[in-house]
Write an enzyme that holds these catalytic residues in place. Structure first.
Site, PDB file in Angstrom:
ATOM      1  N   GLU A  67       9.815  16.746  14.326  1.00 50.77           N
ATOM      2  CA  GLU A  67       9.853  16.434  12.840  1.00 50.77           C
ATOM      3  C   GLU A  67       9.825  17.718  12.363  1.00 50.77           C
ATOM      4  O   GLU A  67       8.518  17.795  12.754  1.00 50.77           O
ATOM      5  CB  GLU A  67       9.697  15.358  12.378  1.00 50.77           C
ATOM      6  CG  GLU A  67      10.333  14.670  11.973  1.00 50.77           C
ATOM      7  CD  GLU A  67       9.627  13.406  10.707  1.00 50.77           C
ATOM      8  OE1 GLU A  67       8.799  13.032  11.593  1.00 50.77           O
ATOM      9  OE2 GLU A  67      10.991  12.684  10.573  1.00 50.77           O
ATOM     10  N   CYS A 125      13.250  11.613   6.618  1.00 48.72           N
ATOM     11  CA  CYS A 125      13.315  11.637   7.826  1.00 48.72           C
ATOM     12  C   CYS A 125      14.804  11.195   8.148  1.00 48.72           C
ATOM     13  O   CYS A 125      14.631  11.476   9.777  1.00 48.72           O
ATOM     14  CB  CYS A 125      12.978   9.746   7.620  1.00 48.72           C
ATOM     15  SG  CYS A 125      13.358   8.226   6.651  1.00 48.72           S
ATOM     16  N   GLU A 153      10.117   1.545  10.066  1.00 48.92           N
ATOM     17  CA  GLU A 153      10.415   2.531   9.644  1.00 48.92           C
ATOM     18  C   GLU A 153      10.420   4.109  10.049  1.00 48.92           C
ATOM     19  O   GLU A 153       9.220   3.977   9.488  1.00 48.92           O
ATOM     20  CB  GLU A 153      11.476   2.617   8.357  1.00 48.92           C
ATOM     21  CG  GLU A 153      12.423   1.335   7.914  1.00 48.92           C
ATOM     22  CD  GLU A 153      14.101   1.327   8.254  1.00 48.92           C
ATOM     23  OE1 GLU A 153      14.119   2.449   9.340  1.00 48.92           O
ATOM     24  OE2 GLU A 153      14.100   0.290   8.718  1.00 48.92           O
ATOM     25  N   LYS A 192       0.776  -1.377  -0.326  1.00 46.42           N
ATOM     26  CA  LYS A 192      -0.054  -0.067  -0.049  1.00 46.42           C
ATOM     27  C   LYS A 192       0.604   1.263   0.020  1.00 46.42           C
ATOM     28  O   LYS A 192       1.380   2.080   1.160  1.00 46.42           O
ATOM     29  CB  LYS A 192      -0.948   0.510   1.590  1.00 46.42           C
ATOM     30  CG  LYS A 192      -1.971   1.316   0.801  1.00 46.42           C
ATOM     31  CD  LYS A 192      -2.571   2.082   2.145  1.00 46.42           C
ATOM     32  CE  LYS A 192      -1.963   3.255   2.909  1.00 46.42           C
ATOM     33  NZ  LYS A 192      -1.319   3.784   1.903  1.00 46.42           N
TER      34      LYS A 192
END
Ligand code: NAD
Length: 485
Positions: A387, A291, A257, A181
């Site tokens: 982030e 990331c 992850e 997906k």
């Protein structure tokens, strides 16, 4: 079962940028170019029933694929690598259209993505194993690594090719079949990769891509399905936590992850030109939407002014705009992302930070944010904890290593980190003391298919790439053998 569960034509030929073709059977959803806000294509908006049908196909294909000779699996992966390289330009154009990243970043991603197929083509023929005698004697132990089973692969939009090949490569090498997906923002690249795998000779049903806006419905159907034995997820820590909770119900093997908050450290003895070059890559690759992106800069106070001056000058040179025009920095993925980055910077400025340098903004309708350098960022500011996922560098200073390590390790994340120092021993000492899965020493890039990619703390579980990536799709089994004297 076809490799793509498309109800109608959605994209052009393998790897080529699609024209705006609407799937023939509703429901469909639109893929939007974040630079122009134009509709790139429509793809099937699939649901839980389609997810189960994809799982049926993967289960039917598992018996034969898991028994396919490793050499044959390796050859298909190697052919897929060659096809991705053949189609690098058209795939890069497709990535840029649905994700917005610059053409050079997109071309770099295609190469990086293809390398996972090449690496795991090489690993497929080395499944490993062990043989030993039990300490009491008389019996022997045969250890093998078997495919874990049918895997569900869930990927984000920021590296729409590489995050998929980093999972499909080891899954196929291990002998697993999979349902995939992709993010709703970037389904076209996933479909293009799937088509290349078909062209490379992958049998029907081994990989099935499900495109959807109902991510929890589709992934939830898989996690409720007892035939799915593996979930491999790349995305935010918040969604990773949800999926881990769900996976716990059936004790599904999980690799995660997740998000990062990478510190970028410049010591007083660093080569400042190298540090600036590394910072430009670590911060602005993919427009900061990575990331592993440097999120918080810790520059020794003795060199802070010089570093900011050189780094800021380089940032002001960055061109911002649509990839097609050759700009270095593309748009953010969505209006929500643009609002979030704008608010994060405003809050940092309200807390005492100052904008020292900024590139010129784009003259285009998309979700652009100009690359920005913030200095005097107070310790404890939210921008140092969250982030940013955008082209904003938040710079703060340090004086002693003790103080530095306390600040750096005060984070729930532990994915990547970067250390620049002229003394290798010092850089290694700092690198070992930082709580992160990956540390770049005097370089601003840690991604490498031959190295174990992954995080500690709330940045994830497991590793991708290297031998470790294969092991994530295998289960260790042993046979205890009565061994006549
Ligand atoms: P996201 O978590 O919102 O989405 C990731 C994937 O999960 C997408 O396919 C999405 O559709 C799906 N998803 C979202 N909600 C879901 C739900 N409730 N149930 C099932 N699936 C769901 O992340 P994103 O915005 O696409 O990507 C950005 C994040 O990914 C950042 O936090 C970034 O750090 C992280 N990331 C991590 C790595 C890594 O290797 N550690 C690599 C790339 C991105």
């Amino acid at each position: 079962m076809s490799i793509e569960q498309q109800r109608g034509p959605a994209t052009g030929p393998s790897g080529s940028p699609p024209s705006a073709v609407v799937g023939t059977t509703p429901p469909v959803f639109a893929v939007i170019d974040p630079a122009s806000l134009e509709v790139v294509a429509h793809v099937a908006d699939q649901g839980a029933d389609d997810a189960r049908a994809a799982a049926d196909a993967a289960c039917s294909a598992f018996r034969s694929w898991s028994r396919t000779a490793p050499r044959r699996r390796s050859e298909i992966l190697h052919r897929a690598y060659e096809l991705m390289i053949r189609d690098r330009d058209s795939l890069a154009a497709l990535i840029s259209r649905e994700n917005g990243k610059s053409l050079s970043d997109a071309a770099g991603e295609v190469t990086y993505a293809a390398e996972f197929f090449r690496w795991f083509a090489e690993e497929a023929v080395r499944p490993g194993g062990d043989f030993g005698e039990s300490p009491a004697g008389g019996t022997r132990t045969l250890v093998t690594h078997r495919p874990v089973g049918v895997a569900a692969l869930v990927t984000p939009w920021n590296f729409p090719a590489a995050m998929i090949t980093r999972k499909i490569g080891p899954a196929l090498a291990a002998g697993c079949t999979a349902v995939v997906k992709p993010a709703a923002e970037t389904p076209l690249t996933a479909l293009a990769v799937a088509r290349l795998l078909t062209e490379a000779g992958l049998p029907d049903g081994v990989i099935t891509v499900v495109t959807t806006t109902d991510s929890s419905g589709v992934v939830g159907a898989w996690l409720d399905d007892e035939r799915i034995r593996k979930i491999s997820f790349t995305g935010s820590t918040a969604v990773g936590r949800l999926l881990l909770r769900h996976a716990a119900d059936r004790v599904v093997n999980a690799s995660m992850e997740l998000g990062g908050n990478a510190p970028f450290i410049v010591a007083d003895d660093a080569d400042l030109d190298a540090a600036v070059a590394g910072a430009m890559i670590a911060k602005f690759r993919n427009g900061g939407q990575a990331c592993t992106a440097a999120n918080r800069f810790y520059v020794h106070s003795a060199v802070a002014a010089a570093f900011v001056e050189r780094f800021g000058a380089a940032v002001e040179q960055l061109t911002v705009g649509p990839a097609a025009g050759g700009a270095a920095i593309g748009p953010l993925i969505s209006e929500a992302a643009l609002r979030r980055v704008t608010r994060t910077v405003e809050e940092a400025v309200a807390a005492g930070a100052r904008i020292s340098h900024r590139a010129a903004d784009a003259d285009a309708p998309g979700h652009f944010y100009p690359p920005t350098v913030l200095v005097d960022v107070p310790a404890g500011a939210a921008i140092l904890q969250e982030e940013i996922f955008g082209p904003v560098a938040a710079i703060t200073t340090w004086d002693t290593e003790e103080e530095l390590l306390e600040l750096v390790n005060d984070s729930e994340y532990g994915l990547a980190a970067y250390v620049f120092s002229g003394e290798l021993g010092r850089a290694l000492r700092l690198g070992e003391a930082i709580e992160a899965g990956m540390v770049g020493i005097n370089r601003g890039l840690v991604s490498d298919p031959s190295a174990p990619f992954g995080g500690v703390k709330q940045s994830g579980l497991g590793r991708e790439g290297a031998r470790d990536g294969l092991r994530e799709f295998q289960e260790t089994r042993y046979l205890s053998v009565d061994w006549p004297a």
